[in-house]
Design an enzyme around this catalytic site. Sequence first.
Site, PDB file in Angstrom:
ATOM      1  N   GLU A 257       0.872  -1.181   0.000  1.00  0.00           N
ATOM      2  CA  GLU A 257       0.000   0.000   0.000  1.00  0.00           C
ATOM      3  C   GLU A 257       0.904   1.224   0.000  1.00  0.00           C
ATOM      4  OE1 GLU A 257      -2.843   2.382   2.892  1.00  0.00           O
ATOM      5  OE2 GLU A 257      -3.558   0.337   2.573  1.00  0.00           O
ATOM      6  N   CYS A 291      -2.200   8.278   4.091  1.00  0.00           N
ATOM      7  CA  CYS A 291      -2.075   7.966   2.667  1.00  0.00           C
ATOM      8  C   CYS A 291      -3.389   8.115   1.919  1.00  0.00           C
ATOM      9  CB  CYS A 291      -1.520   6.555   2.484  1.00  0.00           C
ATOM     10  SG  CYS A 291      -2.472   5.281   3.338  1.00  0.00           S
TER      11      CYS A 291
END
Length: 521
Positions: A257, A291
């Site tokens: 990720e 994020c």
Amino acid sequence: MAATLGAIRTLDRDMIERVVRQVTSSGRTREVSAPFTGEPLAELPLSTADDVRAAHARAREAQAAWAALPARARALPFLRLHDAILERREEILDVVQWETGKARRHAFEEVADVAGCSLYYARRAPGLLETKRRAGLFPLATKVVEARRPKGVVALVSPWNYPLSLGVTDVVPALLAGNAVVHKPDTQTALSTLWTIDLLVSLGMPREIWQVVLGDPAEIGDPLLDDADYVAFTGSTRTGRKIAEEAAKRLIGCSLELGGKNPMIVLDDADLDVAAQGALRACFTNAGQLCISIERLYVHDAVYDAFTEKFVRLVKNMKLGAGLDWDVQMGSLTSRRQLEAVGAHVDDAVAKGARVLAGGRARPDAGPLFYEPTVLADVDETMDLCREETFGPVVSLYRFSDEDEAVAKANDTVYGLNASVWTRNLPRGRALAARIKAGTVNVNEGYGAAFASYDAPMGGMKSSGLGRRHGAEGLLKYTEAQTIASQATWLGLEPLPGMAYDRYTDVVVNLLKAMKALHLK
């Protein structure tokens, strides 16, 4: 605050003695500081390459016995974790705040995430891992099952921005799948990981199945990957590419990720008060060090001025601070490097013509690593801020005139992690969301609705990563699928003794036709 910091220091020493006594053979340590104040927070041991190899050996030895337990037995400590971490939330909230500098409300998101995600997997893992019947080649004659086997030892690297959440919620499904884990949290924010391991051991988790190593990637990164059967990483796209290359060389799997430059679209029929409040949280949670936070805000021409006025007013009235109370709306950045990166992006944009609508400067009066929540307009392609991930409390505003333009602008990025759409018309919002190239898209929410829906996968498209966390994929990625097929001797894949091969093919053809007619194949 001084009293609380003293208590945290005592807690750290106890945890280090119990949890990381095997981390280092060199005796080397590193002092980590509290972002709120710059004061020393803890002295943590640093691992050597040999320490990492030893951690892998301990994990591999422990893994066999752990995998031999029934999945329901493996799940018990993680079922207990749900209640235990909620009951001890004040303690772990202090730890997370002191090591990251985030506001308490944002630290609580981590605690709630660990509780919810751990409970989801503890309940679902036995069913997901259960051996399942599959259709065989020939009805009655071919019996087929699909089994799930653990990978073995998983190397897991978790980041500094959400150390409790992004560490624990990746480790838990890996362990539930029957693996052991060698985990490298960021050294700055390792305390929350150590605290959780200590708690889980008290809840019945075998200590050796979750190994921790600490140190610089340049020294321990290679041995961490070299002995792993699978790698899970959350962090920058640049580092993720390197990890993917190394995993490919060894033909092992990885999940990554990575970064995002996430868009939010405000349509002309949006409730502007709700959208402005939602944007505040979507852009400035954890000082933008998330994020999946929003960094690009696209607003329809018809409502741009009204939305901007509401949003900027909310931003200017945000309460910054280093407090451990619930009133603070935004805390500190976590590192000097991040403070400098955010300042460089804003300064570059302003020098090239961007307008500051709110914020735009560091706040050393609040603490050494504070930066104001910042809103910019007139950001263009000449500015670093336009396309590069800032990872801080900065958002740029843009106009659009129709949905096609909004979708094109939202998709005009190498990233594809998260996106947000705001409208009173939910079918319209879902239809637009389906056109955005991002792993998760939230309608009338910034990021939380998708991220906290644990039954659905979460991850990135394009340069935002590989693989998924959450959902069945978030656990099954840590397993190997094994097919076991048993064939009846009365119908094999060769002609019966004495049968001509052409006759055998006629029999097979007729059987295949019959199976089609009966919808058996």
